[in-house]
Design a protein around this motif. Structure first.
Motif, PDB file in Angstrom:
ATOM      1  N   GLY A 136       0.920  -1.127  -0.115  1.00 27.52           N
ATOM      2  CA  GLY A 136      -0.017  -0.041  -0.007  1.00 27.52           C
ATOM      3  C   GLY A 136       0.906   1.188   0.033  1.00 27.52           C
ATOM      4  O   GLY A 136       0.845   2.059   0.953  1.00 27.52           O
TER       5      GLY A 136
ATOM      6  N   GLY B 132       1.240   3.800  -1.905  1.00 25.68           N
ATOM      7  CA  GLY B 132       0.606   5.185  -2.473  1.00 25.68           C
ATOM      8  C   GLY B 132       1.573   5.717  -3.361  1.00 25.68           C
ATOM      9  O   GLY B 132       1.945   4.964  -4.511  1.00 25.68           O
TER      10      GLY B 132
ATOM     11  N   ASP C 209       0.620  -1.146  -4.836  1.00 28.19           N
ATOM     12  CA  ASP C 209      -0.709  -0.359  -4.541  1.00 28.19           C
ATOM     13  C   ASP C 209      -1.681  -0.970  -5.400  1.00 28.19           C
ATOM     14  O   ASP C 209      -1.365  -1.259  -6.425  1.00 28.19           O
ATOM     15  CB  ASP C 209      -0.306   1.003  -4.504  1.00 28.19           C
ATOM     16  CG  ASP C 209      -1.533   1.732  -3.812  1.00 28.19           C
ATOM     17  OD1 ASP C 209      -0.892   2.057  -2.695  1.00 28.19           O
ATOM     18  OD2 ASP C 209      -2.584   2.034  -4.185  1.00 28.19           O
TER      19      ASP C 209
ATOM     20  N   ASN D 190      -3.331  -6.222  -5.206  1.00 25.92           N
ATOM     21  CA  ASN D 190      -4.507  -5.975  -4.280  1.00 25.92           C
ATOM     22  C   ASN D 190      -4.166  -6.915  -3.220  1.00 25.92           C
ATOM     23  O   ASN D 190      -4.119  -8.151  -3.297  1.00 25.92           O
ATOM     24  CB  ASN D 190      -6.018  -6.352  -4.899  1.00 25.92           C
ATOM     25  CG  ASN D 190      -6.919  -6.041  -3.846  1.00 25.92           C
ATOM     26  OD1 ASN D 190      -6.768  -6.081  -2.452  1.00 25.92           O
ATOM     27  ND2 ASN D 190      -8.156  -6.235  -4.321  1.00 25.92           N
ATOM     28  N   ALA D 191      -3.740  -6.154  -2.046  1.00 30.07           N
ATOM     29  CA  ALA D 191      -2.957  -6.829  -0.953  1.00 30.07           C
ATOM     30  C   ALA D 191      -4.134  -8.087  -0.645  1.00 30.07           C
ATOM     31  O   ALA D 191      -3.881  -9.241   0.184  1.00 30.07           O
ATOM     32  CB  ALA D 191      -2.766  -6.016   0.202  1.00 30.07           C
TER      33      ALA D 191
ATOM     34  N   ARG E 296       2.480   0.925   5.987  1.00 34.63           N
ATOM     35  CA  ARG E 296       1.891   2.049   6.751  1.00 34.63           C
ATOM     36  C   ARG E 296       0.769   2.639   6.386  1.00 34.63           C
ATOM     37  O   ARG E 296       0.450   2.999   5.259  1.00 34.63           O
ATOM     38  CB  ARG E 296       3.018   3.149   6.675  1.00 34.63           C
ATOM     39  CG  ARG E 296       3.064   4.483   7.285  1.00 34.63           C
ATOM     40  CD  ARG E 296       4.239   5.219   7.210  1.00 34.63           C
ATOM     41  NE  ARG E 296       4.232   5.721   5.802  1.00 34.63           N
ATOM     42  CZ  ARG E 296       5.189   6.707   5.484  1.00 34.63           C
ATOM     43  NH1 ARG E 296       6.501   7.089   6.402  1.00 34.63           N
ATOM     44  NH2 ARG E 296       5.360   7.219   4.350  1.00 34.63           N
ATOM     45  N   PHE E 297      -0.131   3.336   7.333  1.00 31.06           N
ATOM     46  CA  PHE E 297      -1.388   3.834   7.302  1.00 31.06           C
ATOM     47  C   PHE E 297      -2.493   3.147   6.351  1.00 31.06           C
ATOM     48  O   PHE E 297      -2.871   3.812   5.182  1.00 31.06           O
ATOM     49  CB  PHE E 297      -1.077   5.289   6.677  1.00 31.06           C
ATOM     50  CG  PHE E 297      -0.181   6.045   7.425  1.00 31.06           C
ATOM     51  CD1 PHE E 297      -0.319   6.186   8.836  1.00 31.06           C
ATOM     52  CD2 PHE E 297       1.002   6.725   7.209  1.00 31.06           C
ATOM     53  CE1 PHE E 297       0.538   6.617   9.811  1.00 31.06           C
ATOM     54  CE2 PHE E 297       1.719   7.626   8.126  1.00 31.06           C
ATOM     55  CZ  PHE E 297       1.590   7.594   9.399  1.00 31.06           C
TER      56      PHE E 297
END
Ligand SMILES: C[S@@+](CC[C@H](N)C(=O)[O-])C[C@H]1O[C@@H](n2cnc3c(N)ncnc32)[C@H](O)[C@@H]1O
Length: 311
Positions: free
Chosen positions: A93, A95, A117, A137-138, A155-156
């Motif tokens: 993820g 970003g 991501d 897609n995790a 993170r986040f």
């Protein structure tokens, strides 16, 4: 897990949007109220991925690095500094890829820093030689072999997964792709403004209720260590927190944290102004009052880092 890439997920960000426009390949983005979003209908993640959000994520990155005085907490500095062709790092993820870009520049001896991501919002061509990115897609399983990375970072992502997805898909996948002896690290904000005034409470209540209506656990930080324990493949599980002021009273740091909050509440303007039955100007005034209120109540946020070694 480990699904095969679909045609779209094989592509990297060098896919240009015009080509996609002409083809039958699903479009990577959708536009709502003038803002750009990912276009994966099955996902809970609902924040935009346009220029304003990039600015917010960049700001959040520098804010986090400053508060923590580091980009990470796991004891991997020596490993990454010594590096080697087969030393690999993953950011789930990622970003716009700010963490990957910085880490790959800081540790040029490390063979590969890879960011994934759901949306192609990471850099395409201008990046360090040891930085790569892909669309994945995790929640469909990370498309890497078992025991592949020395260090896996995330993170986040609080706003992306339900409690069950964290427990049964996300954390197990982070561990699966980590080498024995390697580290995983998760950093999250706990989605609270501590010591908030009434305007902050109103905005935060609306924000939390929106997250919860999407099945998101906004206080996932509470159960991350338990989920890490349960896997039975992690040892030395560590948890640290950092407090940061939010508001002009906190100097440059407090201003950055405040700007981060304002950016989120501005993103929510169409939804919240409708909910509060406010005109556009009235909502802008509410945000102005929110800024002033932060200097009266002097609230703060807390960020958390969890890291552990794979046995
Ligand atoms: C709040 S941003 C954080 C970005 C980056 N980690 C950082 O710290 O700047 C969350 C990111 O997670 C991505 N994301 C959400 N759901 C995802 C999923 N299921 N698989 C992969 N990425 C996802 C979003 O597209 C977005 O870029």
């Amino acid at each position: 897990m480990g699904k095969k890439f679909s045609k779209l997920s094989q592509s990297s960000s060098n896919d240009n949007e015009n080509e996609l426009e002409r083809s039958n390949v699903p479009k990577p983005f959708k536009y709502v109220d003038g803002k750009r979003y990912h276009n994966v209908t099955s996902l809970r993640y609902h924040l935009p991925n346009d220029g304003d959000e990039f600015d917010r994520l960049q700001m959040q990155h520098y804010l986090s690095r400053y508060i923590w005085q580091s980009n990470f907490s796991a004891p991997v500095h020596e490993l990454l500094r010594n590096g080697g062709e087969d030393i690999r790092v993953l950011d789930v993820g990622c970003g716009p890829g700010t963490w990957i870009l910085e880490m790959s520049s800081d540790y040029p001896q490390t063979g590969m820093f890879h960011g994934i991501d759901i949306a192609p919002i990471f850099p395409d061509t201008i990046k360090p030689f040891n930085a790569t990115f892909s669309i994945q897609n995790a929640l469909e399983g990370l498309n890497f072999p078992d025991n592949h990375f020395d260090y896996v970072y995330m993170r986040f992502l609080t706003a992306a997964f339900s409690t069950e997805q964290w427990e049964t898909i996300v954390i197990p996948e982070l561990v699966r792709v980590t080498k024995n002896g390697g580290y995983i690290e998760i950093m999250e904000w706990d989605v609270k403004i501590y010591g908030q005034g009434p305007i902050a409470k109103r905005l935060m209540d609306s924000f939390l209720s929106d997250l919860r209506s999407r099945g998101i656990n906004d206080y996932i930080v509470e159960v991350i260590p338990e989920f890490m324990e349960k896997i039975n493949q992690l040892t030395n599980i560590e948890h640290e927190t950092c407090v940061n002021p939010q508001g002009l009273y906190g100097g440059q740091l407090g201003k950055l944290a405040l700007d981060n909050g304002i950016s989120i509440f501005r993103t929510y303007k169409p939804k919240f102004s409708k909910e509060y039955n406010m005109t556009s100007d009235e909502y802008d005034k509410l945000i102005e009052d929110f800024i002033k209120e932060m200097d009266i109540y002097k609230p703060h946020n807390i960020t958390h880092r969890f890291w552990a070694k794979k046995i």
